[in-house]
Write a protein that holds these residues in place. Structure first.
Motif, mmCIF file in Angstrom:
data_model
loop_
_atom_site.group_PDB
_atom_site.id
_atom_site.type_symbol
_atom_site.label_atom_id
_atom_site.label_comp_id
_atom_site.label_asym_id
_atom_site.label_seq_id
_atom_site.Cartn_x
_atom_site.Cartn_y
_atom_site.Cartn_z
ATOM 1 N N VAL A 1 52.009 58.577 20.821
ATOM 2 C CA VAL A 1 50.943 59.395 21.412
ATOM 3 C C VAL A 1 49.907 58.497 22.085
ATOM 4 N N TYR A 2 49.519 57.407 21.411
ATOM 5 C CA TYR A 2 48.540 56.492 21.994
ATOM 6 C C TYR A 2 49.088 55.863 23.281
ATOM 7 N N SER A 3 50.355 55.476 23.268
ATOM 8 C CA SER A 3 50.985 54.889 24.450
ATOM 9 C C SER A 3 50.997 55.885 25.607
ATOM 10 N N THR A 4 51.268 57.135 25.323
ATOM 11 C CA THR A 4 51.257 58.167 26.367
ATOM 12 C C THR A 4 49.855 58.327 26.942
ATOM 13 N N MET A 5 48.849 58.329 26.076
ATOM 14 C CA MET A 5 47.471 58.437 26.555
ATOM 15 C C MET A 5 47.112 57.245 27.435
ATOM 16 N N CYS A 6 47.526 56.050 27.028
ATOM 17 C CA CYS A 6 47.242 54.846 27.821
ATOM 18 C C CYS A 6 47.931 54.915 29.181
ATOM 19 N N ARG A 7 49.190 55.301 29.186
ATOM 20 C CA ARG A 7 49.940 55.388 30.436
ATOM 21 C C ARG A 7 49.253 56.361 31.397
ATOM 22 N N ARG A 8 48.792 57.482 30.870
ATOM 23 C CA ARG A 8 48.127 58.477 31.718
ATOM 24 C C ARG A 8 46.760 57.995 32.189
ATOM 25 N N ALA A 9 46.142 57.070 31.431
ATOM 26 C CA ALA A 9 44.847 56.496 31.821
ATOM 27 C C ALA A 9 45.025 55.237 32.664
ATOM 28 N N ASP A 10 46.276 54.920 32.998
ATOM 29 C CA ASP A 10 46.616 53.781 33.853
ATOM 30 C C ASP A 10 46.243 52.434 33.248
ATOM 31 N N VAL A 11 46.479 52.289 31.929
ATOM 32 C CA VAL A 11 46.335 50.994 31.268
ATOM 33 C C VAL A 11 47.660 50.657 30.584
ATOM 34 N N GLU A 12 47.962 49.366 30.526
ATOM 35 C CA GLU A 12 49.270 48.937 30.039
ATOM 36 C C GLU A 12 49.314 48.883 28.518
ATOM 37 N N CYS A 13 50.291 49.591 27.967
ATOM 38 C CA CYS A 13 50.466 49.704 26.530
ATOM 39 C C CYS A 13 51.951 49.840 26.228
ATOM 40 N N ARG A 14 52.419 49.093 25.260
ATOM 41 C CA ARG A 14 53.815 49.181 24.828
ATOM 42 C C ARG A 14 53.864 49.568 23.354
ATOM 43 N N ILE A 15 55.011 50.079 22.964
ATOM 44 C CA ILE A 15 55.240 50.416 21.562
ATOM 45 C C ILE A 15 56.074 49.300 20.958
ATOM 46 N N ALA B 1 59.839 50.025 7.789
ATOM 47 C CA ALA B 1 59.840 50.313 9.229
ATOM 48 C C ALA B 1 58.442 50.757 9.657
ATOM 49 N N TRP B 2 57.969 50.203 10.777
ATOM 50 C CA TRP B 2 56.613 50.485 11.220
ATOM 51 C C TRP B 2 56.521 50.333 12.731
ATOM 52 N N TYR B 3 55.613 51.053 13.350
ATOM 53 C CA TYR B 3 55.386 51.000 14.788
ATOM 54 C C TYR B 3 53.904 50.801 15.052
ATOM 55 N N TRP B 4 53.610 50.067 16.119
ATOM 56 C CA TRP B 4 52.236 49.864 16.548
ATOM 57 C C TRP B 4 52.266 49.611 18.052
ATOM 58 N N ASN B 5 51.108 49.339 18.636
ATOM 59 C CA ASN B 5 51.027 49.173 20.090
ATOM 60 C C ASN B 5 50.700 47.735 20.465
ATOM 61 N N LEU B 6 51.118 47.381 21.667
ATOM 62 C CA LEU B 6 50.814 46.092 22.277
ATOM 63 C C LEU B 6 50.073 46.417 23.571
ATOM 64 N N GLY C 1 47.158 67.138 12.907
ATOM 65 C CA GLY C 1 46.763 65.913 12.221
ATOM 66 C C GLY C 1 47.826 65.339 11.308
ATOM 67 N N VAL C 2 49.092 65.570 11.646
ATOM 68 C CA VAL C 2 50.195 65.089 10.823
ATOM 69 C C VAL C 2 51.069 64.167 11.665
ATOM 70 N N GLY C 3 51.282 62.934 11.185
ATOM 71 C CA GLY C 3 52.131 62.019 11.919
ATOM 72 C C GLY C 3 52.401 60.750 11.142
ATOM 73 N N ASP C 4 53.365 59.986 11.614
ATOM 74 C CA ASP C 4 53.682 58.699 11.005
ATOM 75 C C ASP C 4 53.328 57.603 12.008
ATOM 76 N N SER C 5 53.596 56.335 11.658
ATOM 77 C CA SER C 5 53.198 55.232 12.535
ATOM 78 C C SER C 5 53.862 55.342 13.904
ATOM 79 N N LYS C 6 55.096 55.803 13.957
ATOM 80 C CA LYS C 6 55.788 55.944 15.238
ATOM 81 C C LYS C 6 55.104 56.987 16.107
ATOM 82 N N THR C 7 54.708 58.091 15.506
ATOM 83 C CA THR C 7 54.033 59.161 16.244
ATOM 84 C C THR C 7 52.699 58.677 16.802
ATOM 85 N N PHE C 8 51.918 57.986 15.973
ATOM 86 C CA PHE C 8 50.636 57.463 16.446
ATOM 87 C C PHE C 8 50.853 56.520 17.623
ATOM 88 N N ALA C 9 51.811 55.605 17.506
ATOM 89 C CA ALA C 9 52.083 54.643 18.575
ATOM 90 C C ALA C 9 52.553 55.346 19.846
#
Length: 179
Positions: free
Chosen positions: A87-101, A110-115, A77-85
């Protein structure tokens, strides 16, 4: 000056190769479970929402940077915005939905999120912002106040205008009515 040069690069990791392999073995079942969690969802929005719930309901997260991002987020349960983006992107890719960081800034830091794409439009989703708002939410470009990113590097996220219905045309009968 036309002289050949040889550069040797040596990587030194703080975590041993064996430990990294063990960490990978521990996160793979979690990624697999996320894929199964959304397997019955038929629409992209439903998959995005379910993946959000799968990830965000695992822990009371601590916002910190880690040298083992996916492992630290999914197992501790430890991460920063880049880590969340990521991990979520990897989950989306594996679920066959389009997601970018998206890489940018939020409130000047500095901040990261998903599209995310539902096949028709693109939407921004900051997992940490959603978590503060108590649930899955996504936003268009204009709603991303205090965020800055290189707009030329990512698809535009704007509302899709519904088609304007045309005026019904008068139909002229092609045959005379029968009595």
């Amino acid at each position: 000056n036309g002289q050949s040069r040889i550069v040797e690069i040596s990587f030194a990791y703080q975590t041993s190769r064996e430990s990294l392999k063990q960490m990978k073995m521990q996160v793979q079942p979690i990624f697999n479970a996320a894929t199964l969690y959304v397997a019955s969802a038929s629409q992209e929005r439903q998959k995005f929402s379910q993946l959000y719930s799968f990830l965000m309901e695992r822990f009371e997260y601590s916002l910190e940077t880690s040298i083992t991002p996916s492992y630290s987020l999914l197992c501790h349960g430890v991460g920063d915005s880049k880590t969340f983006a990521m991990v979520y992107s990897t989950m989306c890719r594996r679920a066959d939905v389009e997601c970018r960081i998206v890489s940018g800034t939020k409130n000047g830091e500095a901040w990261y999120w998903n599209l995310l794409s539902d096949g028709e439009s693109w939407y921004h989703m900051d997992l940490l912002k959603c978590n503060q708002a108590d649930g899955f939410c996504w936003h268009y470009d204009a709603e991303m106040t205090n965020y800055v990113w290189d707009y030329a590097q990512y698809p535009a996220s704007v509302p899709v205008e519904p088609p304007v219905p045309s005026e019904p045309s008068e139909t002229v009968p092609t045959t005379a009515p029968t009595a």
